[in-house]
Scaffold this motif. Structure first.
Motif, mmCIF file in Angstrom:
data_model
loop_
_atom_site.group_PDB
_atom_site.id
_atom_site.type_symbol
_atom_site.label_atom_id
_atom_site.label_comp_id
_atom_site.label_asym_id
_atom_site.label_seq_id
_atom_site.Cartn_x
_atom_site.Cartn_y
_atom_site.Cartn_z
ATOM 1 N N TYR A 109 -0.704 -12.975 -5.495
ATOM 2 C CA TYR A 109 -0.514 -11.902 -4.529
ATOM 3 C C TYR A 109 -1.737 -10.997 -4.373
ATOM 4 O O TYR A 109 -1.923 -10.382 -3.316
ATOM 5 C CB TYR A 109 0.687 -11.045 -4.921
ATOM 6 N N LEU A 110 -2.560 -10.907 -5.402
ATOM 7 C CA LEU A 110 -3.721 -10.024 -5.319
ATOM 8 C C LEU A 110 -4.890 -10.641 -4.572
ATOM 9 O O LEU A 110 -5.910 -9.988 -4.349
ATOM 10 C CB LEU A 110 -4.160 -9.598 -6.727
ATOM 11 N N ASN A 111 -4.740 -11.911 -4.180
ATOM 12 C CA ASN A 111 -5.771 -12.528 -3.358
ATOM 13 C C ASN A 111 -5.719 -11.950 -1.945
ATOM 14 O O ASN A 111 -4.648 -11.706 -1.392
ATOM 15 C CB ASN A 111 -5.566 -14.044 -3.315
ATOM 16 N N LYS A 112 -6.890 -11.714 -1.354
ATOM 17 C CA LYS A 112 -6.959 -11.049 -0.046
ATOM 18 C C LYS A 112 -6.205 -11.806 1.036
ATOM 19 O O LYS A 112 -5.598 -11.198 1.930
ATOM 20 C CB LYS A 112 -8.416 -10.860 0.364
ATOM 21 N N LYS A 113 -6.233 -13.133 1.003
ATOM 22 C CA LYS A 113 -5.539 -13.918 2.024
ATOM 23 C C LYS A 113 -4.026 -13.697 1.953
ATOM 24 O O LYS A 113 -3.331 -13.759 2.974
ATOM 25 C CB LYS A 113 -5.852 -15.405 1.856
ATOM 26 N N TRP A 114 -3.531 -13.466 0.749
ATOM 27 C CA TRP A 114 -2.101 -13.213 0.591
ATOM 28 C C TRP A 114 -1.739 -11.783 0.976
ATOM 29 O O TRP A 114 -0.624 -11.511 1.408
ATOM 30 C CB TRP A 114 -1.675 -13.499 -0.851
ATOM 31 N N SER A 115 -2.682 -10.874 0.814
ATOM 32 C CA SER A 115 -2.392 -9.469 1.113
ATOM 33 C C SER A 115 -1.924 -9.283 2.554
ATOM 34 O O SER A 115 -1.026 -8.498 2.838
ATOM 35 C CB SER A 115 -3.633 -8.607 0.865
ATOM 36 N N LYS A 116 -2.525 -10.030 3.477
ATOM 37 C CA LYS A 116 -2.158 -9.907 4.891
ATOM 38 C C LYS A 116 -0.694 -10.243 5.099
ATOM 39 O O LYS A 116 0.028 -9.556 5.839
ATOM 40 C CB LYS A 116 -3.045 -10.821 5.735
ATOM 41 N N ASN A 117 -0.222 -11.328 4.456
ATOM 42 C CA ASN A 117 1.196 -11.695 4.563
ATOM 43 C C ASN A 117 2.092 -10.650 3.909
ATOM 44 O O ASN A 117 3.157 -10.309 4.427
ATOM 45 C CB ASN A 117 1.455 -13.056 3.916
ATOM 46 N N LEU A 118 1.643 -10.133 2.759
ATOM 47 C CA LEU A 118 2.481 -9.205 2.003
ATOM 48 C C LEU A 118 2.689 -7.882 2.733
ATOM 49 O O LEU A 118 3.698 -7.205 2.526
ATOM 50 C CB LEU A 118 1.878 -8.959 0.624
ATOM 51 N N PHE A 119 1.763 -7.499 3.609
ATOM 52 C CA PHE A 119 1.955 -6.294 4.413
ATOM 53 C C PHE A 119 3.190 -6.434 5.298
ATOM 54 O O PHE A 119 3.809 -5.436 5.677
ATOM 55 C CB PHE A 119 0.727 -6.018 5.275
ATOM 56 N N SER A 120 3.550 -7.673 5.658
ATOM 57 C CA SER A 120 4.721 -7.923 6.501
ATOM 58 C C SER A 120 5.986 -8.131 5.690
ATOM 59 O O SER A 120 7.057 -8.320 6.255
ATOM 60 C CB SER A 120 4.478 -9.153 7.388
ATOM 61 N N VAL A 121 5.863 -8.124 4.365
ATOM 62 C CA VAL A 121 7.025 -8.340 3.499
ATOM 63 C C VAL A 121 7.306 -7.111 2.635
ATOM 64 O O VAL A 121 8.441 -6.635 2.564
ATOM 65 C CB VAL A 121 6.815 -9.580 2.596
ATOM 66 N N PHE A 122 6.286 -6.591 1.969
ATOM 67 C CA PHE A 122 6.450 -5.455 1.066
ATOM 68 C C PHE A 122 5.464 -4.325 1.405
ATOM 69 O O PHE A 122 4.539 -4.045 0.649
ATOM 70 C CB PHE A 122 6.217 -5.886 -0.390
ATOM 71 N N PRO A 123 5.615 -3.660 2.542
ATOM 72 C CA PRO A 123 4.686 -2.566 2.878
ATOM 73 C C PRO A 123 4.822 -1.413 1.890
ATOM 74 O O PRO A 123 5.924 -1.123 1.411
ATOM 75 C CB PRO A 123 5.135 -2.160 4.285
ATOM 76 N N ASN A 124 3.697 -0.773 1.583
ATOM 77 C CA ASN A 124 3.649 0.375 0.666
ATOM 78 C C ASN A 124 4.040 0.025 -0.765
ATOM 79 O O ASN A 124 4.269 0.919 -1.586
ATOM 80 C CB ASN A 124 4.538 1.533 1.166
ATOM 81 N N ASN A 125 4.125 -1.250 -1.052
ATOM 82 C CA ASN A 125 4.311 -1.736 -2.414
ATOM 83 C C ASN A 125 3.018 -1.465 -3.200
ATOM 84 O O ASN A 125 1.956 -1.324 -2.587
ATOM 85 C CB ASN A 125 4.591 -3.246 -2.319
ATOM 86 N N PRO A 126 3.043 -1.390 -4.535
ATOM 87 C CA PRO A 126 1.790 -1.232 -5.279
ATOM 88 C C PRO A 126 0.724 -2.260 -4.907
ATOM 89 O O PRO A 126 -0.475 -1.977 -4.960
ATOM 90 C CB PRO A 126 2.237 -1.415 -6.732
ATOM 91 N N LEU A 127 1.162 -3.446 -4.489
ATOM 92 C CA LEU A 127 0.209 -4.494 -4.113
ATOM 93 C C LEU A 127 -0.450 -4.221 -2.772
ATOM 94 O O LEU A 127 -1.584 -4.644 -2.530
ATOM 95 C CB LEU A 127 0.911 -5.852 -4.061
ATOM 96 N N THR A 128 0.255 -3.541 -1.871
ATOM 97 C CA THR A 128 -0.231 -3.397 -0.499
ATOM 98 C C THR A 128 -0.630 -1.965 -0.150
ATOM 99 O O THR A 128 -1.157 -1.737 0.936
ATOM 100 C CB THR A 128 0.849 -3.872 0.501
ATOM 101 N N ASN A 129 -0.372 -1.037 -1.048
ATOM 102 C CA ASN A 129 -0.721 0.367 -0.793
ATOM 103 C C ASN A 129 -2.200 0.590 -1.126
ATOM 104 O O ASN A 129 -2.606 0.472 -2.279
ATOM 105 C CB ASN A 129 0.161 1.277 -1.641
ATOM 106 N N PRO A 130 -3.017 0.901 -0.133
ATOM 107 C CA PRO A 130 -4.460 1.056 -0.374
ATOM 108 C C PRO A 130 -4.796 2.143 -1.383
ATOM 109 O O PRO A 130 -5.842 2.099 -2.028
ATOM 110 C CB PRO A 130 -5.014 1.415 1.014
ATOM 111 N N SER A 131 -3.907 3.124 -1.541
ATOM 112 C CA SER A 131 -4.202 4.233 -2.449
ATOM 113 C C SER A 131 -4.005 3.865 -3.920
ATOM 114 O O SER A 131 -4.443 4.593 -4.809
ATOM 115 C CB SER A 131 -3.317 5.444 -2.108
#
Length: 453
Positions: free
Chosen positions: A49-71
């Motif tokens: 999940y921490l791979n950049k290619k996966w991050s794009k998909n994860l924004f559509s599944v788990f927004p604001n999750n620790p994995l997808t939250n830029p902060s």
């Protein structure tokens, strides 16, 4: 919790898909999973999940999750801690519980869309039952949902398969998980399983056919219920479309690859694509996202009989055996009706060839309403009698019960099937006639009908 079954399927598409993703990733049956198995895959999941290619998909599944939250800077630590805390909190399932998925365990915290897709943001309580501040999922179900992206299919938005068939779910999740593991081995991450489909209807039929063809099972005996969820959980535009695949359609698709006319079926499917210049097509990617009316009609319970007929070349694609199987399995057409239409088609073909009457065929092709078609059949009956054919073209019972059981509502279906049978019987004769015959116009048909009346 030794000897206790950790997971049972819930009917919740996200939870069930997550259970299957876990099962196939660990390579154990769902009922054999234990806490140690779950702990052993935490690092695998965060690595993917921490791979950049996966991050794009994860924004559509788990927004604001620790994995997808830029902060969030320590993403791996934060998400791993979350997963391990869920595992530690999984207790022995009871007879009842307040989890809205399994109903056998209790929640420890209410979750929003950052942990459970399509549940809404916790601060907007109108998204949740009884105006609560989140969705009530137990730790076991919440943990399973975190693995859903491993078995999702990227298709514009995300496409998620859900079925009551263990075989369908097992093989599809295995197919998707194999794709992810190949990404790891190759060191080339591409995100969720993606084959370039953007049209969800075309994609879901591709997924079904891929499973049927890839795994050797007697799929036509399976009779599953299958649904596809095409969704995005993206903050700025969450959306969901649900597609239910009729069980008879799956059974028909499972039977087709074993039929000797399978190549003809592929031709029928190909004819369903809109606006494709086949002379210029070099590969499937050039048309696979165009709307396909064969797929759309199968999904919506509409007839695809007309796609079995090539009117330009006057060809019955696939033959009577293939179309009969479609009529019986998908359209649930009565065998007596099928046989009656076939017999009338045979009689009309024999008459047309015997009296060398190409114009009659053209009139049967070009009739545009029930009145015209019915009267054309009446004219043909009279001409058959004039030519010494004493046997009736059809009986009153056949006309009322089998040829046009609903009158104007089903006449086009009967017209197409009769035409199909005529083409099948007369194709060689039609070819011999060449293309010099005059085209019959609608005005000529009207004139003949008026004279007959």
């Amino acid at each position: 919790m030794s000897g206790v079954k950790l997971y049972e399927f819930t009917g919740n598409p996200f939870v069930d898909a997550g259970i299957w993703a876990l099962s196939q990733w660990i390579n154990k049956k769902p009922e054999e999973l234990n806490k140690e198995d779950l702990k052993g895959v935490v690092d695998d999941l965060t690595y993917v999940y921490l791979n950049k290619k996966w991050s794009k998909n994860l924004f559509s599944v788990f927004p604001n999750n620790p994995l997808t939250n830029p902060s969030v800077k320590d993403k791996k630590e934060r998400y791993s801690k979350f997963l391990l805390e869920l595992i530690d909190a999984i207790d022995v399932p009871d007879v009842t519980g307040d989890c809205i998925s399994c109903g056998r365990r209790n929640k420890i915290e209410r979750w929003g869309k950052d942990k459970i897709p399509l549940t809404g943001s916790k601060k907007f309580i109108n998204y949740f039952s009884y105006g609560t501040d989140g969705a009530d999922y137990c730790p076991a179900c919440t943990f399973a949902v975190q693995f859903v992206p491993l078995v999702m299919y990227a298709c514009g938005n995300m496409l998620l398969l859900h079925s009551n068939s263990a075989k369908v779910m097992k093989y599809w999740s295995r197919r998707a998980v194999e794709n992810v593991k190949k990404q790891i081995v190759a060191g080339e991450f591409t995100g969720c399983y993606n084959e370039g489909y953007k049209n969800p209807v075309n994609a879901l039929f591709h997924v079904i056919q891929d499973v049927i063809l890839h795994y050797d099972e007697k799929w036509y005996l399976e009779k599953p219920s299958i649904s596809f969820y095409h969704f995005t959980n993206y903050n700025q535009g969450p959306n969901l479309n649900i597609y239910h695949v009729p069980t008879p359609v799956f059974t028909f698709l499972a039977y087709i690859p074993h039929h000797e006319k399978y190549d003809d079926w592929l031709k029928i499917v190909r004819s369903g694509y809109w606006r494709v210049n086949w002379e210029k097509v070099k590969e499937g990617g050039e048309y696979k996202n165009n709307p396909n009316m064969v797929y759309n009609n199968l999904l919506e319970g509409k007839s695809i009989i007309k796609f079995f007929i090539d009117r330009r070349n006057k060809e019955a694609i696939g033959g009577w055996d293939l179309i009969t199987h479609y009529l019986e399995e998908v359209r649930n057409m009565d065998e007596n009706r099928i046989n009656a239409i076939k017999r009338v088609g045979n009689e009309l073909a024999d008459y047309i060839e015997t009296v060398d009457d190409m114009k009659t065929l053209q009139k049967l092709e070009t009739a545009t309403n029930y009145r015209n078609y019915r009267n054309l059949l009446r004219i043909i009956i009279k001409k058959r009698i004039e030519n010494g054919i004493e046997d009736p073209l059809f009986t009153f019972e056949e006309y009322v019960n089998y040829l046009f059981p609903e009158g104007n509502l089903t006449w086009r279906e009967t017209q197409d099937l009769i035409l199909f049978r005529i083409y099948e019987k007369l194709q060689k004769w039609i070819i011999e006639q060449g293309k010099e015959d005059e085209i019959v116009t609608s005005s000529e048909i009207e004139e003949e009908l008026q004279e007959a009346e």
